[in-house]
Write a protein that holds these residues in place. Structure first.
Motif, mmCIF file in Angstrom:
data_model
loop_
_atom_site.group_PDB
_atom_site.id
_atom_site.type_symbol
_atom_site.label_atom_id
_atom_site.label_comp_id
_atom_site.label_asym_id
_atom_site.label_seq_id
_atom_site.Cartn_x
_atom_site.Cartn_y
_atom_site.Cartn_z
ATOM 1 N N ASN A 75 0.796 -1.226 0.000
ATOM 2 C CA ASN A 75 0.000 0.000 0.000
ATOM 3 C C ASN A 75 0.824 1.269 0.000
ATOM 4 O O ASN A 75 0.444 2.268 -0.602
ATOM 5 N N ASP A 76 1.936 1.243 0.731
ATOM 6 C CA ASP A 76 2.723 2.460 0.873
ATOM 7 C C ASP A 76 3.996 2.462 0.049
ATOM 8 O O ASP A 76 4.701 3.457 0.003
ATOM 9 N N VAL A 77 4.317 1.320 -0.530
ATOM 10 C CA VAL A 77 5.592 1.212 -1.237
ATOM 11 C C VAL A 77 5.339 0.925 -2.712
ATOM 12 O O VAL A 77 4.512 0.084 -3.058
ATOM 13 N N LEU A 78 6.039 1.650 -3.567
ATOM 14 C CA LEU A 78 5.792 1.545 -5.004
ATOM 15 C C LEU A 78 7.099 1.739 -5.756
ATOM 16 O O LEU A 78 8.116 2.096 -5.161
ATOM 17 N N LEU A 79 7.068 1.471 -7.051
ATOM 18 C CA LEU A 79 8.221 1.795 -7.884
ATOM 19 C C LEU A 79 8.010 3.229 -8.357
ATOM 20 O O LEU A 79 6.945 3.550 -8.889
ATOM 21 N N ARG A 80 8.997 4.066 -8.142
ATOM 22 C CA ARG A 80 8.774 5.483 -8.429
ATOM 23 C C ARG A 80 8.359 5.677 -9.879
ATOM 24 O O ARG A 80 8.889 5.024 -10.780
ATOM 25 N N THR A 81 7.393 6.566 -10.084
ATOM 26 C CA THR A 81 6.872 6.810 -11.426
ATOM 27 C C THR A 81 7.591 7.970 -12.086
ATOM 28 O O THR A 81 7.376 8.261 -13.248
ATOM 29 N N HIS A 82 8.409 8.656 -11.305
ATOM 30 C CA HIS A 82 9.187 9.780 -11.834
ATOM 31 C C HIS A 82 10.369 10.003 -10.894
ATOM 32 O O HIS A 82 10.415 9.421 -9.814
ATOM 33 N N THR A 83 11.310 10.821 -11.308
ATOM 34 C CA THR A 83 12.468 11.082 -10.448
ATOM 35 C C THR A 83 12.188 12.209 -9.456
ATOM 36 O O THR A 83 13.036 12.528 -8.624
ATOM 37 N N SER A 84 10.963 12.766 -9.516
ATOM 38 C CA SER A 84 10.635 13.902 -8.653
ATOM 39 C C SER A 84 10.707 13.646 -7.144
ATOM 40 O O SER A 84 10.925 14.586 -6.391
ATOM 41 N N PRO A 85 10.499 12.389 -6.653
ATOM 42 C CA PRO A 85 10.614 12.204 -5.205
ATOM 43 C C PRO A 85 11.953 12.695 -4.646
ATOM 44 O O PRO A 85 12.028 13.090 -3.484
ATOM 45 N N VAL A 86 12.974 12.661 -5.481
ATOM 46 C CA VAL A 86 14.294 13.075 -4.995
ATOM 47 C C VAL A 86 14.309 14.578 -4.664
ATOM 48 O O VAL A 86 15.089 15.024 -3.832
ATOM 49 N N GLN A 87 13.397 15.344 -5.292
ATOM 50 C CA GLN A 87 13.292 16.769 -4.919
ATOM 51 C C GLN A 87 13.113 16.909 -3.422
ATOM 52 O O GLN A 87 13.861 17.618 -2.745
ATOM 53 N N VAL A 88 12.070 16.238 -2.895
ATOM 54 C CA VAL A 88 11.750 16.389 -1.479
ATOM 55 C C VAL A 88 12.833 15.741 -0.622
ATOM 56 O O VAL A 88 13.289 16.314 0.367
ATOM 57 N N ARG A 89 13.272 14.543 -1.025
ATOM 58 C CA ARG A 89 14.333 13.872 -0.259
ATOM 59 C C ARG A 89 15.564 14.764 -0.138
ATOM 60 O O ARG A 89 16.183 14.862 0.907
ATOM 61 N N TYR A 90 15.923 15.414 -1.233
ATOM 62 C CA TYR A 90 17.137 16.232 -1.199
ATOM 63 C C TYR A 90 16.923 17.482 -0.349
ATOM 64 O O TYR A 90 17.773 17.836 0.472
ATOM 65 N N MET A 91 15.778 18.143 -0.534
ATOM 66 C CA MET A 91 15.537 19.370 0.227
ATOM 67 C C MET A 91 15.425 19.087 1.720
ATOM 68 O O MET A 91 15.804 19.916 2.534
ATOM 69 N N GLU A 92 14.910 17.899 2.072
ATOM 70 C CA GLU A 92 14.834 17.544 3.492
ATOM 71 C C GLU A 92 16.216 17.549 4.148
ATOM 72 O O GLU A 92 16.332 17.813 5.325
ATOM 73 N N ASN A 93 17.208 17.226 3.361
ATOM 74 C CA ASN A 93 18.540 17.056 3.943
ATOM 75 C C ASN A 93 19.534 18.153 3.598
ATOM 76 O O ASN A 93 20.667 18.113 4.032
ATOM 77 N N ASN A 94 19.120 19.103 2.771
ATOM 78 C CA ASN A 94 20.044 20.163 2.383
ATOM 79 C C ASN A 94 19.318 21.501 2.403
ATOM 80 O O ASN A 94 18.249 21.630 1.810
ATOM 81 N N PRO A 95 19.916 22.487 3.059
ATOM 82 C CA PRO A 95 19.269 23.805 3.073
ATOM 83 C C PRO A 95 19.421 24.471 1.704
ATOM 84 O O PRO A 95 20.286 24.090 0.927
ATOM 85 N N PRO A 96 18.559 25.463 1.379
ATOM 86 C CA PRO A 96 18.732 26.169 0.124
ATOM 87 C C PRO A 96 20.025 26.985 0.157
ATOM 88 O O PRO A 96 20.500 27.288 1.256
ATOM 89 N N PRO A 97 20.639 27.378 -0.932
ATOM 90 C CA PRO A 97 20.180 27.122 -2.295
ATOM 91 C C PRO A 97 20.462 25.689 -2.752
ATOM 92 O O PRO A 97 21.412 25.062 -2.290
ATOM 93 N N VAL A 98 19.645 25.215 -3.674
ATOM 94 C CA VAL A 98 19.757 23.860 -4.200
ATOM 95 C C VAL A 98 19.780 23.941 -5.717
ATOM 96 O O VAL A 98 18.958 24.638 -6.310
ATOM 97 N N ARG A 99 20.720 23.286 -6.308
ATOM 98 C CA ARG A 99 20.702 23.216 -7.786
ATOM 99 C C ARG A 99 21.149 21.809 -8.177
ATOM 100 O O ARG A 99 22.332 21.506 -8.237
ATOM 101 N N ILE A 100 20.188 20.934 -8.383
ATOM 102 C CA ILE A 100 20.530 19.525 -8.641
ATOM 103 C C ILE A 100 19.850 18.995 -9.903
ATOM 104 O O ILE A 100 18.826 19.516 -10.339
ATOM 105 N N ILE A 101 20.454 17.960 -10.440
ATOM 106 C CA ILE A 101 19.777 17.130 -11.435
ATOM 107 C C ILE A 101 19.749 15.713 -10.894
ATOM 108 O O ILE A 101 20.625 15.323 -10.131
ATOM 109 N N VAL A 102 18.730 14.977 -11.279
ATOM 110 C CA VAL A 102 18.570 13.609 -10.784
ATOM 111 C C VAL A 102 18.300 12.697 -11.964
ATOM 112 O O VAL A 102 17.178 12.612 -12.442
ATOM 113 N N PRO A 103 19.316 12.040 -12.472
ATOM 114 C CA PRO A 103 19.048 11.057 -13.516
ATOM 115 C C PRO A 103 18.670 9.742 -12.856
ATOM 116 O O PRO A 103 19.161 9.444 -11.773
#
Lengths: 799, 337
Positions: free
Chosen positions: B161-189
């Motif tokens: 129910n809570d676990v899935l195969l990611r449908t996009h790379t966007s989850p890394v946006q939140v994961r990264y911001m949770e652990n790094n203060p701004p400014p942020v400039r990343i790409i996620v392949p």
């Protein structure tokens, strides 16, 4: 959403070509995915004059007519209609032409008499419901005139992609509002007018809403004397233009209003409502109902239903029940126009797996105000088209009066997010085009959010409205000097890049394989049940005929690549992959994901080249690959030739140890893994279970030697029981401090060598950093080493 | 003695004429100039000559020595030059070359590296995240509410129910911001998954590139600049982007970007479906709810995010017509890139 432009013009004026309209709508966010031209359906029809009409010689019910359609000769047409007679003006399809529905009319013989076309009935043309005979026209037009001059019109239909946030675009009025905003025009809402003689006082139908959350508004209206019948031509055209098939006037009108307003409607047969009341409530435990599609469904307590005193008569917002179906001789109906809560509709329809035009709109959010308009509009049309008598007043129940929404829009936020320099007036003007009323308060605007745009929830939603109407392309794009952020490679990236550089440098082709695999692969590989590779991540909803597990090893994917290529005749392969594997972890919601390296070699060292013998790849090649790869990470490795995985041939495989830790394994794959290959060949495989460490040991440059080296070449005789690695270990141990390096440069077996033994030619290099070594010093060391080899391994010089 | 010198001169000239190899040249040099050679002999004889003859004879001997030396040097150079022209007898120089195995990156990896290099140049670093993802990161934190039709936009593979195969790379946006203060400039392949029927243009697993830039005053204009630069760098200087409004739950405003069709240059062709434009990416300004999920204050920062398919841009750039070729790994396909 299909939008007929003829239909759309009922609500808004626009003076652009269809393709331009499509382009303009796309650029304000209504992505037009297709533009279709619909020619006038009567293009093939001519107006004809029946010159003669005689009884068919071989058929009682057929007539043989000659019809003038403006050609040199009148056409002979066999007709079955009872009312055909000489002198009539009729619609004719000459043979070779098509009916409005696309049916081709062919030249032929009917009971022996030739027929060169067809005289049509109103029903056949979709002009009127009259099927009793051919359609007698009254245009007094010249024979041969196209019927399209009097009937039908060409049309263009746009296919608009409606995103989930814009339920208002699921009705023509919503799209028309966007067109009005685009060209700064005005939306025309059709006036609702019911003739006095179609109105009658009737008692309101009682409506009781038990669940105000699930149903914020419900309007019930009585209608009497509804005469079910075919729809008039204009209504058929409208529905047909967007691909709907007309059914009867009642169904067609509710569909028409649904598409016009985006508001779903439903009609009950009044006499089938027990107790003559409507109750909106949650379904009871264990309740079932049979839908209009005659399918029995089980309801759950969370489902919102419409009920009478005894039973459920409709699954709210999704589909009516069969028990209150409007029959053809319906007499009195109750027309429902209501609003249902999106989440509840979505949950119910997704569980029941019933998706309807109604549920599609309700789960995206319908318009509170439109509920009343749609009810009135439908009633007026039923009065006009189906002769209905409409109750003067409807019962409009709103459990909780909703609160108006006013959003503050700060100019600093608009310009800050878009990089623009709008004034408050600029912003107000744009919003006004969208029928969003706003009031300027200093550097902010207070914006009233109408019911038809309840997707506008927060400030930034309004900023998007400003941006899209202004045009994304008009937003300035310039190179700004932003604060410096330097990009860098992470340690993980550095390792992966180095792996790629090394493996491609060693001549391998990179492959990328699927993340999915089948557990059977692990059985084939002989992976024991207790192995961590059996901790598989399994999909709950895999694709049909698709592997349902995430890979825990790269080997199955590599073998697939091998097989694909072998089957196509490509059998010289040096492949590698760096890919993720996945392992379920107890007590953790997410599995471990680990990058692994795999390489696979098969074929010849230098396939089919004129300069060399065609030597097959051997275990030495996969060992060489390990050496090359680990050298790039300056890892000091040893190979342990015992205890590798089951899929390797024992004794022909090794573990790779770095500082005593296992880094991976390699060797010759068991032929049983490749049993489905027609061609038998040695396949060597290497896998590193984890990437080498990111941080390479620091480099301290060693000065180049100042003194010359002393070289000695020896031919050592290895008895059958001794392996080279034992010799190498002993040489390393007993070679003394001056032994700089040694190299095995030839292995000879055969004539002059005892069976099983081998002669190994070794070059040893001795060097001292303190001075030139004398022959005597080197010979002494060599003698000690040879003594040790003889003593421990029975390895002596070849005599 | 002078006669002897003159005779030697004649003799040397005859002998040098017969020299045709380095070996015979060396023999001649030793015979004349060696330690026990003819000239050494002459100098020895000179010692015994009369005082009045000495200067003249000495001059003659030195003359001969000079002649011999120079002639030998010239001949040596001549022989060395002629050696450059020699081909080994019987060797066919037109035989095919001997090429060691040529290693090669997969086209996907190569495309990814090209793209990363472009964004590296603009200060974007690579970030990474898990492929098996929590519903929270894939949907909820990205402003996809529960029971909302926006979830229908992506067909999802579920593990539970809570676990899935990611449908996009966007989850890394939140994961990264949770652990790094701004400014942020990343790409996620990375690899993403959709529960979709597979055909020439749809894959159940494919790769995406996500981008995120968050700072105090990032604008929609910056987004356009960044992505237009990317398109020109990757597809060539003629590539132009147009941005049209669209909907993504996690950006507001949201846009899709179309690129001028590089096959027809915008005139309309089969590849662009006669529109002159090819849709290549989705983008937008980070939705305030996403900032809130990640623990950023949406009043203090703005940002843009974008995403596109690696297969898609590689297919466009190289004219690859079937997405299934990427994971099939036919070496005849792979070796083309």
């Amino acid at each position: 959403m299909l939008i007929s432009l003829n239909w759309l013009r009922e609500y808004v004026d626009f003076d652009v070509e269809p393709k331009q309209l499509a382009e303009d709508l796309t650029m304000i966010g209504l992505n037009v995915e297709g533009v279709e031209h619909q020619p006038n359906p009567f293009n093939d029809l001519r107006i004809g004059k029946v010159l003669t009409c005689e009884q068919h010689p071989n058929a009682d019910r057929l007539s043989v007519c000659t019809v003038d359609i403006g050609e040199d000769e009148p056409r002979s047409i066999v007709c079955g209609a009872p009312n055909v007679k000489a002198g009539l003006e009729v619609p004719v399809i000459p043979a070779g032409g098509s009916m409005p529905d696309g049916t081709l009319i062919k030249k032929g013989k009917l009971r022996g008499v030739k027929s060169e076309g067809m005289i049509c009935s109103g029903r056949e043309l979709g002009i009127s419901g009259d099927h009793d005979g051919i359609m007698a026209l009254d245009y007094n037009a010249a024979p041969g005139t196209r019927l399209s001059q009097f009937h039908g019109s060409e049309d263009w239909v746009l296919d608009i992609e409606v995103t989930p946030n814009r339920p208002d675009q699921l009705g023509y009025l919503g799209v028309a509002r966007e067109v009005a905003a685009l060209y700064e025009g005005k939306l025309r809402l059709p006036a609702v007018a019911i003739a006095d003689d179609s109105l009658a006082d009737m008692p309101q139908i009682p409506v009781e809403i038990e669940d105000g959350e699930g149903c914020p508004r419900y309007i019930a209206r009585r209608l009497r004397n509804v005469k079910v019948g075919p729809s008039p031509e204009w209504l058929c055209r409208r529905l047909e233009s967007i691909g709907l098939r007309p059914i009867n006037n009642v169904v067609d009108i509710t569909n028409f209003v649904l598409f016009e307003t985006g508001q779903p409607l439903h009609a009950f047969s009044a006499e089938k409502l027990a107790g003559g009341r409507i109750i909106v409530r949650r379904a009871r435990q264990g309740e079932t109902t049979i839908t209009l599609e005659e399918k029995e469904v089980k309801l759950e307590t969370g489902d919102v239903v419409i009920a009478d005193e005894e039973k459920t008569v409709c699954i709210a917002g999704i589909m009516g029940s069969d028990n209150s179906r409007v029959a053809d001789d319906c007499g009195e109906i109750v027309l429902e126009s209501a609003l249902f809560e999106p989440k509840s509709v979505r949950r119910t329809r997704s569980r029941l797996d019933i998706s309807t035009d109604a549920s599609y709109r309700f789960e995206r959010g319908a318009d509170f105000d439109m509920v009343a308009y749609a009810s009135a509009r439908t009633s007026a049309l039923l009065a006009e088209v189906a002769g209905a008598t409409v109750a003067t007043s409807a019962n409009d129940v709103i459990p909780v009066e909703p609160t108006p929404i006013v959003l503050e829009l700060r100019l600093t936020k608009v310009n800050g997010l878009l990089g623009t320099s709008f004034s408050p007036e600029d912003v107000r003007d744009i919003l006004t085009r969208l029928e969003l009323k706003s009031e300027i308060k200093g550097e902010s605007l207070l914006v009233d959010i109408p019911w038809f745009r309840r997707d506008l929830l927060i400030e930034v939603d309004l900023i998007e409205e400003v941006a899209r109407l202004y045009g994304f392309d008009n937003i300035p794009s310039e190179n700004r000097v932003s604060n410096l952020l330097h990009a860098r490679l992470s340690p993980r990236e550095r390792v992966i890049r180095r792996c790629h550089e090394t493996l491609t440098g060693l001549g391998c082709q990179e492959v990328v394989t699927s993340s999915f695999m089948d557990e059977k692969s692990l059985d084939l590989m002989g992976i024991p049940e207790s192995d961590e590779r059996r901790q598989l991540v399994t999909l709950r909803n895999p694709l049909v005929s698709f592997n349902s597990m995430l890979r825990s090893s790269l080997l199955p994917g590599m073998l697939d690549v091998l097989k694909t290529n072998f089957h196509r005749g490509q059998d010289e392969l040096r492949l590698y992959q760096i890919g993720r594997t996945y392992r379920r972890r107890d007590g953790e919601p997410l599995p471990a994901e680990r990058e692994q390296v795999a390489a696979l070699l098969t074929g010849h060292f230098s396939p089919n080249h004129w300069s060399v013998t065609d030597e097959e790849l051997s275990l030495a090649d996969i060992i060489g690959l390990v050496n090359g790869l680990t050298a790039a990470f300056r890892l000091d490795i040893t190979l342990d030739f015992s205890d590798t995985d089951q899929f390797f041939v024992p004794g022909m495989s090794f573990k790779v140890l770095a500082n005593g830790n296992s880094l991976g394994q390699g060797g010759l794959l068991k032929p049983s893994l490749l049993s489905d290959l027609k061609q038998k060949r040695d396949v060597f495989y290497l896998e590193l279970m984890k990437l080498p460490a990111a941080d390479l040991p620091g480099i301290t440059c060693t000065p180049l030697p100042s003194y010359p080296a002393s070289r000695r070449d020896l031919a050592l005789m290895l008895p059958a029981h001794v392996q080279w690695r034992q010799v190498a270990e002993e040489v390393r141990k007993s070679g003394g401090k001056w032994l700089e390096s040694f190299n095995l440069f030839d292995v000879y077996k055969g004539k002059g060598i005892p069976e099983g033994a081998s002669s190994c030619a070794v070059r040893l290099v001795f060097r001292s950093n303190d001075g030139t070594l004398t022959d005597k010093q080197v010979d002494k060391q060599l003698k000690r080493m040879l003594g040790s080899l003889e003593h421990k391994l029975q390895v002596g010089l070849r005599s | 003695m002078q006669q002897e010198i003159d005779g030697l001169k004649v003799e040397f000239e005859q002998e040098i004429a017969n020299v045709d190899s380095e070996k015979s040249l060396e023999a001649l040099r030793v015979r004349y100039l060696g330690r026990k050679g003819i000239l050494a002999g002459l100098f020895k004889q000179l010692g015994a000559a009369s005082k009045e003859d000495k200067p003249l004879l000495g001059k003659s001997i030195h003359g001969l020595q000079k002649l011999v030396q120079e002639t030998l040097d010239a001949k040596n150079a001549e022989i060395a030059l002629s050696g450059d022209e020699l081909t080994p007898a019987g060797f066919d120089p037109s035989l095919p070359g001997r090429l060691p195995w040529r290693g090669n990156r997969h086209v996907l990896a190569a495309a990814l590296d090209d793209v990363i290099a472009i964004f590296h140049g603009m200060g974007f670093s690579v970030a990474d995240g898990p492929e098996v993802e929590l519903d929270f990161y894939n949907f909820q934190s990205l402003n996809f509410p529960d029971d909302h039709p926006s979830r229908d936009l992506q067909d999802t593979f579920y593990v539970d129910n809570d676990v899935l195969l990611r449908t996009h790379t966007s989850p890394v946006q939140v994961r990264y911001m949770e652990n790094n203060p701004p400014p942020v400039r990343i790409i996620v392949p990375g690899r993403v998954y959709r529960n979709e029927a597979i055909d020439a243009s749809h894959a159940a697993e494919f790769h995406q590139m996500e981008g995120l830039y968050v700072d105090k005053s990032v604008t929609l204009g910056d987004l356009k600049t960044t992505l237009s630069h990317f398109a020109r760098e990757y597809f060539g200087p003629a590539a132009k982007l147009r941005f049209r409004p669209h909907f993504f739950p996690f950006t507001e405003p949201s846009a899709e970007a179309d690129m001028t069709c590089f096959i027809c240059g915008g005139k309309g062709c089969r590849v662009c479906g006669n529109t002159g434009w090819i849709e290549i990416l989705g983008a937008g300004m980070v939705h305030p709810n996403v900032f809130s999920s990640a623990g950023y204050n949406p009043e203090e920062v703005t940002g843009f995010a974008f995403g596109f398919g690696i297969e898609r841009i590689a297919m466009l750039k190289y004219g690859i017509e079937d997405i299934r070729l990427f994971l099939e790994n036919d070496t005849r396909f792979l070796s083309q890139f």
